[in-house]
Design a protein around this motif. Structure first.
Motif, PDB file in Angstrom:
ATOM      1  N   CYS A 230       0.855  -1.194   0.000  1.00  0.00           N
ATOM      2  CA  CYS A 230       0.000   0.000   0.000  1.00  0.00           C
ATOM      3  C   CYS A 230       0.885   1.237   0.000  1.00  0.00           C
ATOM      4  CB  CYS A 230      -0.943   0.022   1.198  1.00  0.00           C
ATOM      5  SG  CYS A 230      -2.180   1.351   1.027  1.00  0.00           S
TER       6      CYS A 230
ATOM      7  N   LEU B 277      -0.283   4.124   1.118  1.00  0.00           N
ATOM      8  CA  LEU B 277      -0.668   4.927   2.286  1.00  0.00           C
ATOM      9  C   LEU B 277      -0.388   4.106   3.548  1.00  0.00           C
ATOM     10  CD1 LEU B 277      -4.020   6.654   1.215  1.00  0.00           C
ATOM     11  CD2 LEU B 277      -1.657   7.431   0.901  1.00  0.00           C
TER      12      LEU B 277
ATOM     13  N   CYS C  81      -2.392   4.083   6.931  1.00  0.00           N
ATOM     14  CA  CYS C  81      -3.432   4.551   7.853  1.00  0.00           C
ATOM     15  C   CYS C  81      -3.203   3.950   9.235  1.00  0.00           C
ATOM     16  CB  CYS C  81      -4.805   4.162   7.330  1.00  0.00           C
ATOM     17  SG  CYS C  81      -5.094   4.743   5.640  1.00  0.00           S
TER      18      CYS C  81
ATOM     19  N   CYS D 183      -5.611   1.111  10.032  1.00  0.00           N
ATOM     20  CA  CYS D 183      -5.797   0.113   8.958  1.00  0.00           C
ATOM     21  C   CYS D 183      -6.013  -1.289   9.538  1.00  0.00           C
ATOM     22  CB  CYS D 183      -4.563   0.116   8.060  1.00  0.00           C
ATOM     23  SG  CYS D 183      -4.605  -1.149   6.772  1.00  0.00           S
TER      24      CYS D 183
ATOM     25  N   TRP E 155       1.392  -3.906   4.464  1.00  0.00           N
ATOM     26  CA  TRP E 155       2.307  -2.784   4.218  1.00  0.00           C
ATOM     27  C   TRP E 155       3.189  -2.362   5.389  1.00  0.00           C
ATOM     28  CZ3 TRP E 155       1.593   1.199   7.623  1.00  0.00           C
ATOM     29  CH2 TRP E 155       0.335   1.272   8.246  1.00  0.00           C
TER      30      TRP E 155
ATOM     31  N   GLY F 239      -4.443  -3.771   1.191  1.00  0.00           N
ATOM     32  CA  GLY F 239      -3.488  -3.042   0.377  1.00  0.00           C
ATOM     33  C   GLY F 239      -4.124  -2.110  -0.670  1.00  0.00           C
TER      34      GLY F 239
ATOM     35  N   ASN G 222      -7.757   3.270  -2.498  1.00  0.00           N
ATOM     36  CA  ASN G 222      -7.733   4.521  -1.722  1.00  0.00           C
ATOM     37  C   ASN G 222      -7.821   5.740  -2.629  1.00  0.00           C
ATOM     38  OD1 ASN G 222      -5.038   5.132  -2.621  1.00  0.00           O
ATOM     39  ND2 ASN G 222      -4.190   3.843  -0.986  1.00  0.00           N
TER      40      ASN G 222
HETATM   41  S1  SF4 Z   1      -4.870  -0.705   2.909  1.00  0.00           S
HETATM   42 FE1  SF4 Z   1      -6.389   0.973   2.924  1.00  0.00          FE
HETATM   43  S2  SF4 Z   1      -6.708   1.393   5.094  1.00  0.00           S
HETATM   44 FE2  SF4 Z   1      -4.808   0.189   4.932  1.00  0.00          FE
HETATM   45  S3  SF4 Z   1      -3.157   1.706   4.810  1.00  0.00           S
HETATM   46 FE3  SF4 Z   1      -3.747   1.231   2.727  1.00  0.00          FE
HETATM   47  S4  SF4 Z   1      -5.294   2.788   2.201  1.00  0.00           S
HETATM   48 FE4  SF4 Z   1      -5.090   2.775   4.400  1.00  0.00          FE
END
Ligand code: SF4
Length: 255
Positions: free
Chosen positions: A49, A51, A53, A56, A62, A108, A138
């Motif tokens: 991923c 991002l 979060c 999450c 990730w 992810g 996302n």
């Molecule tokens: S999988 Fe979704 S919730 Fe998890 S870090 Fe990535 S964007 Fe954020």
């Protein structure tokens, strides 16, 4: 370079998350969130991923050892243990064998593997045109036009500030999919002000495309968030979704 359906370059293997017994995370369950809540789906969870979060529920895709990303769980994961590769043909076989009326490609962040995701989507449609293909993203990576044409639904979840990501990921996720007609938006909200933020950020978007979802990885946390967001959601004409899989199965892999 984005994927194209005409590309002659070989398609790399998919990178998948692993399930509790170390196999690729492909499973059959109910969709727990959004407009398809309660529908039987085959899920394929891709690893990686862009991002991070802090709440999450799939940090094993990730939150790698050696990184300093912050997450409510302190656990870090080893990519060698948590990521596995699978060829397109085998992924397709496993999906078709589970025989659900729809497939959810999730993560992810699936759009980090754009050529593989396009090829998989086209392979599913080429094998069983009646299977719906939905992608959870996302929103930070714009989809290729071929992918827009191939999938039935993008469920786009742009992240608000409480996720711990940079503030611009919210507008990026919205703008990348604003004009994509087969995209709907799902925002994780913890409090009333989050709904107000969504209302401002989605100006010009039909409220019927917008879903508000409570933050929480257990029933108590979901109820707590719901208490704070329900009235504000109703006032603005947004849809409200629960997280049914959390209530049914708990915060577990392959559910
Ligand atoms: S999988 Fe979704 S919730 Fe998890 S870090 Fe990535 S964007 Fe954020």
């Amino acid at each position: 370079m984005p994927a194209t359906s005409n590309s002659t370059r070989p398609i790399a293997d998919l990178k998948l998350a692993v399930d509790d017994v170390g196999g690729p995370e492909i499973f059959r369950s109910f969709q727990g969130e959004g407009p398809m809540q309660g529908r039987v789906r085959t899920f394929i969870r891709l690893s990686g991923c862009n991002l991070h979060c802090r709440w999450c529920d799939t940090p094993y895709t990730w939150n790698w050892q050696g990184t300093n990303y912050r997450h409510v769980d302190s656990e870090k994961f080893a990519p060698a243990k948590e990521m596995t590769k699978l060829g397109l043909a085998e992924a397709l076989d496993r999906i078709v064998a589970l025989n659900a009326p729809g497939v959810v490609i999730t993560g992810g962040e699936p759009l980090m593997q754009p050529r593989q995701v396009l090829a998989l989507t086209q392979a599913i449609k080429g094998t069983r045109a009646d299977i719906s293909v939905e992608i959870e993203t996302n929103g930070t990576l714009a989809p290729h036009p071929d992918l827009i044409e191939a999938v039935d639904l993008f469920m786009v979840s742009p992240k608000l500030r409480h996720s711990g990501n940079d503030p611009e990921v919210l507008s990026l996720g919205i703008e990348n999919f604003r004009e994509v007609k087969n995209a709907q938006f799902k925002f994780v909200a913890k409090r009333q002000t989050d709904v107000i933020t969504v209302s401002q950020a989605t100006r010009g978007i039909d409220s019927r495309r917008v879903w508000i979802m409570p933050e929480g990885r257990n029933a108590r946390a979901l109820n707590n968030s719901l208490r704070k967001i329900t009235r504000a959601t109703l006032r603005r004409g947004f849809n409200l979704t629960d997280r049914q899989h959390i209530r049914l199965f708990g915060d577990k892999r392959s559910t």
